[in-house]
Design an enzyme around this catalytic site. Structure first.
Site, PDB file in Angstrom:
ATOM      1  N   LYS A  61       0.798  -1.222   0.000  1.00  0.00           N
ATOM      2  CA  LYS A  61       0.000   0.000   0.000  1.00  0.00           C
ATOM      3  C   LYS A  61       0.837   1.282   0.000  1.00  0.00           C
ATOM      4  CE  LYS A  61      -4.438  -1.173   0.150  1.00  0.00           C
ATOM      5  NZ  LYS A  61      -5.458  -0.630  -0.787  1.00  0.00           N
TER       6      LYS A  61
ATOM      7  N   SER B  52       0.962 -10.009  -0.446  1.00  0.00           N
ATOM      8  CA  SER B  52       0.739  -8.570  -0.398  1.00  0.00           C
ATOM      9  C   SER B  52       0.885  -7.915   0.965  1.00  0.00           C
ATOM     10  CB  SER B  52      -0.656  -8.254  -0.944  1.00  0.00           C
ATOM     11  OG  SER B  52      -1.650  -8.913  -0.180  1.00  0.00           O
TER      12      SER B  52
END
Length: 608
Positions: free
Chosen positions: A157, A411
């Site tokens: 992110k 992720s």
């Protein structure tokens, strides 16, 4: 400090040819005009500005009263309305009228330029692309892990947040930024603000665990805790952005955020010196997969870009299936990093033109892949971080893929420690190394001994029994499973002795609640059995009880904490048939996700 505000509610396989990196088309290095059809995403109100020091002391605020423009109405659908076998690539977009070379499809050339000129490396690392040797040997496929869990904030992110913020004009940046997030996006914005020396406000729901908001606060951002849900926190953040002239930094639905995430695809393309069969990408709002697809489909269109979603949080799959964005009527919170009810407008525009479909995976499969990653690299992924790996494993098994190179994006690694208990309980079930079974035994001397003989050499890992009647005994047990054939043979042996037996390994109701509730088989008048998800915060349970008690009698209650995603509650409430409308009205006003499960066949086996 953190300011707490109160609220009124408390597809078939494709082969590709090896690409040569030194033959990158000249067009990659040229500047192209921005797609004029891209909508502006930055909204800056310049009526006034505000410094952090001017934040008022905590006062009661009702986030539901915040007045914002109503978004376009979206079709509301249930996650259960689109389910298909694990590993199958479903929700394949209809692109019969699309042309990948046509920039009108999704502005791919424009995004390619944005990705190549991204500023993410001021703050993000080029994460390694590592071969998962043990897993590759087991599956007969080369599984490559793109280690975004190794970023500074343990998540990809940071790329999108920084890329957007770094491109803001200086005078805009000086007014400060604001975002709403309960996790990885918050940390990305906070760290980006620290590097860019700008003021940041992070709005989080009051249900956010202390460890998360405190880690954001340590990066120098101001944390505001408000609302029971993400929607309430987002509404407040957007309202405050307009009032103070701050820039709202969205978690996925912005071209610069998407381009920042797309650098993950650029790194895979640059580092992988061999043909790639498919790249598996976790999907929440769609920013990561949109960015990766925008890059890869321009430079290596043969590579399949496959999204992976939990079966109970499949907003992208349903949107692709219906050909339009939809909103989920409820969303599973186990993989909280992708628990999004509504995907982005721009991310959907890109995905419907570039993505090859979506694989759905269960909670058990996610847990199994967390265990696989730990055994492979001694790293613990968060559920959303293991999503792509679970999808890649299921896909390779379903299609019988062998010898290909498959990439999975790991992720994130911001695992809530409390959730590890659930992961360890479900990992072997997800791996098909353990099965949860139920057998009815005659309530007579010697029946348990006979049962053990029938189980044979299978290893019993759990056994639960409680006398309930003089007729039949309900036995719940788990067995270690080596092959599906061995499990079938065991079940056939038991059933051939006239003992009714059921495999409950796929029943979440059993795994979450009923396995702890052996005994108490009663027929209770007017009993309504429901599953509720209750937020993990002080007062949430009492709010639940105040809604139904003492209006109706509570006849069953089992509470199972799930970390920051909330607690699963199985509750029995005695509600006469003529009062069911009132019950549903109260439950809907409560605002907690719930489902009536009286007719669930597994519940009937256990409790009646």
């Amino acid at each position: 400090m953190a300011h707490r505000f109160s609220t009124i509610n408390s597809h078939p396989p494709l082969l590709l040819h090896h690409h040569h990196h030194d033959s990158l088309p000249k067009m990659l290095c040229t500047t192209v005009q921005a797609n004029a059809r891209l909508k502006p995403f930055i909204v800056v109100a310049v009526s006034k500005s505000a410094e952090i020091a001017s934040i008022p002391s905590p006062t009661p605020i009702d986030p539901l009263s915040i007045s914002l423009p109503s978004p376009p109405s979206l079709r509301k659908v249930s996650p259960g309305s689109l389910q298909y076998p694990p590993g199958l690539v479903g929700a394949v977009p209809d692109r019969s009228h699309f042309n990948i070379e046509d920039d009108d499809v999704a502005g791919a050339m424009d995004y390619l330029t944005k990705i190549l000129s991204s500023k993410v490396y001021d703050v993000a690392n080029e994460s390694p692309l590592e071969l998962a040797e043990k897993l590759s040997q087991r599956l007969g496929v080369n599984i490559w892990l793109k280690r975004e869990d190794m970023q500074t904030v343990f998540s990809f992110k940071i790329r999108g947040a920084y890329n957007m913020m770094a491109k803001l004009p200086k005078e805009v940046l000086q007014k400060g930024v604001i975002c709403s997030s309960a996790g990885n996006h918050a940390q990305g914005v906070a760290l980006s603000a620290k590097r860019l020396k700008c003021n940041a406000v992070i709005v989080m729901p009051v249900t956010t665990p202390d460890i998360k908001w405190k880690s954001v606060e340590r990066m120098g951002a101001t944390v505001v805790l408000i609302g029971d849900s993400y929607d309430e926190a987002q509404a407040y953040a957007k309202k405050r952005a307009k009032e103070e002239g701050r820039t709202f930094v969205p978690p996925f639905d912005h071209p610069d955020v998407i381009a920042g995430q797309g650098t993950v695809g650029m790194e895979i393309w640059r580092h992988m010196q061999r043909p790639i069969h498919a790249i598996f990408v976790p999907v929440g709002g769609g920013g990561l997969i949109a960015g990766i697809a925008a890059f890869m489909k321009r430079v290596s269109p043969q590579v399949k870009i496959i999204g992976v979603e939990p079966t109970d949080a499949n907003g992208m799959a349903l949107s692709l299936h219906h050909g339009e964005r939809v909103i989920l009527d409820q969303v599973g919170g186990f993989a909280d990093g992708v628990a999004v009810k509504e995907i982005g407008e721009e991310t959907f525009r890109l995905c419907k033109g570039l993505v090859d479909g979506v694989v759905l995976v269960s909670r058990d499969a996610i847990c199994a892949s967390i265990k696989d990653m730990f055994e492979e690299k001694r790293s613990i992924l968060e559920p959303a971080g293991a999503l792509a790996l679970a999808g890649a494993e299921a896909y390779c098994k379903y299609y019988g893929i062998k010898g290909e190179n498959v990439v999975a994006i790991t992720s994130g690694a911001n695992m809530n420690f409390d959730k590890l208990r659930i992961v360890t309980e479900l990992a072997n079930v997800g791996r098909k190394q353990e099965a949860l079974m139920l057998t009815f035994l005659p309530e007579e001397p010697g029946s348990f001994k006979q049962f053990c003989r029938l189980v044979g050499q299978m290893n019993i890992t759990e056994f639960k029994y409680r006398y309930t009647s003089s007729d039949k005994a309900v036995v719940l047990y788990s067995v270690g499973v080596h092959t599906p054939k061995e499990l079938r043979q065991m079940q056939q042996r038991i059933e051939s002795s006239m003992l009714e037996t059921h495999n409950l390994s796929e029943s979440d109701l059993t795994k979450d609640h009923l396995r702890y509730m052996i005994g108490g088989r009663l027929d209770i008048q007017n009993e309504v059995i429901c599953r509720f998800t209750i937020p993990e915060r002080p007062g949430a349970l009492m709010k639940f009880l105040d809604t139904f008690s003492p209006r109706w009698n509570i006849s069953l209650f089992h509470y199972r904490a799930q970390g920051e995603s909330g607690a699963n509650v199985l509750v029995g409430i005695q509600v006469p048939a003529n009062e069911m409308d009132e019950f549903h009205n109260r439950a809907n006003k409560l605002g907690y996700d719930y489902k009536v499960v009286n007719k669930d066949p597994v519940f009937q086996l256990f409790m009646h």
